[in-house]
Design a protein around this motif. Structure first.
Motif, PDB file in Angstrom:
ATOM      1  N   UNK A  60       0.818  -1.205   0.000  1.00 40.00           N
ATOM      2  CA  UNK A  60       0.000   0.000   0.000  1.00 40.00           C
ATOM      3  C   UNK A  60       0.857   1.262   0.000  1.00 40.00           C
ATOM      4  N   UNK A  61       2.032   1.181   0.591  1.00 38.56           N
ATOM      5  CA  UNK A  61       2.886   2.349   0.681  1.00 38.56           C
ATOM      6  C   UNK A  61       4.296   1.968   0.247  1.00 38.56           C
ATOM      7  N   UNK A  62       4.856   2.752  -0.633  1.00 42.71           N
ATOM      8  CA  UNK A  62       6.223   2.531  -1.051  1.00 42.71           C
ATOM      9  C   UNK A  62       7.162   3.349  -0.183  1.00 42.71           C
ATOM     10  N   UNK A  63       8.275   2.773   0.165  1.00 47.03           N
ATOM     11  CA  UNK A  63       9.255   3.457   0.969  1.00 47.03           C
ATOM     12  C   UNK A  63      10.467   3.759   0.099  1.00 47.03           C
ATOM     13  N   UNK A  64      10.893   5.003   0.085  1.00 40.98           N
ATOM     14  CA  UNK A  64      12.056   5.406  -0.689  1.00 40.98           C
ATOM     15  C   UNK A  64      13.274   5.456   0.235  1.00 40.98           C
ATOM     16  N   UNK A  65      14.326   4.798  -0.152  1.00 32.10           N
ATOM     17  CA  UNK A  65      15.545   4.804   0.639  1.00 32.10           C
ATOM     18  C   UNK A  65      16.365   6.064   0.422  1.00 32.10           C
ATOM     19  N   UNK A  66      16.048   6.814  -0.631  1.00 34.30           N
ATOM     20  CA  UNK A  66      16.832   7.988  -0.968  1.00 34.30           C
ATOM     21  C   UNK A  66      16.041   9.286  -0.808  1.00 34.30           C
ATOM     22  N   UNK A  67      15.001   9.256  -0.055  1.00 31.86           N
ATOM     23  CA  UNK A  67      14.237  10.482   0.249  1.00 31.86           C
ATOM     24  C   UNK A  67      13.339  10.888  -0.777  1.00 31.86           C
TER      25      UNK A  67
END
Length: 67
Positions: A60-67
């Motif tokens: 449901x939610x994507x997490x970005x490792x680079x902001x």
């Protein structure tokens, strides 16, 4: 459901066609058909059991490792 392979079929291709993707499905189909692990490309006439699986949900939610 049972599927009779055609010459040149791969398990990835079958899962993509039947389930709409491969992620998580290939492993579950291999659990139902352990002998398929012996093949990279299936010969014609191999009976593949395609179990009723719950479709994989996209996160449901994507997490970005680079902001």
């Amino acid at each position: 459901m049972k599927y009779l392979s055609q010459q040149g079929d791969t398990l990835d291709l079958i899962c993509h066609h039947y389930y709409g993707g491969t992620s998580g499905y290939v492993e579950q189909v291999l659990e139902a058909n352990p002998s398929l692990a012996n093949y990279v490309v299936l010969p014609a006439g191999v009976l593949v059991e395609l179990p009723d699986l719950v479709k994989q949900q996209a996160p449901e939610e994507e997490i970005s490792l680079w902001g």
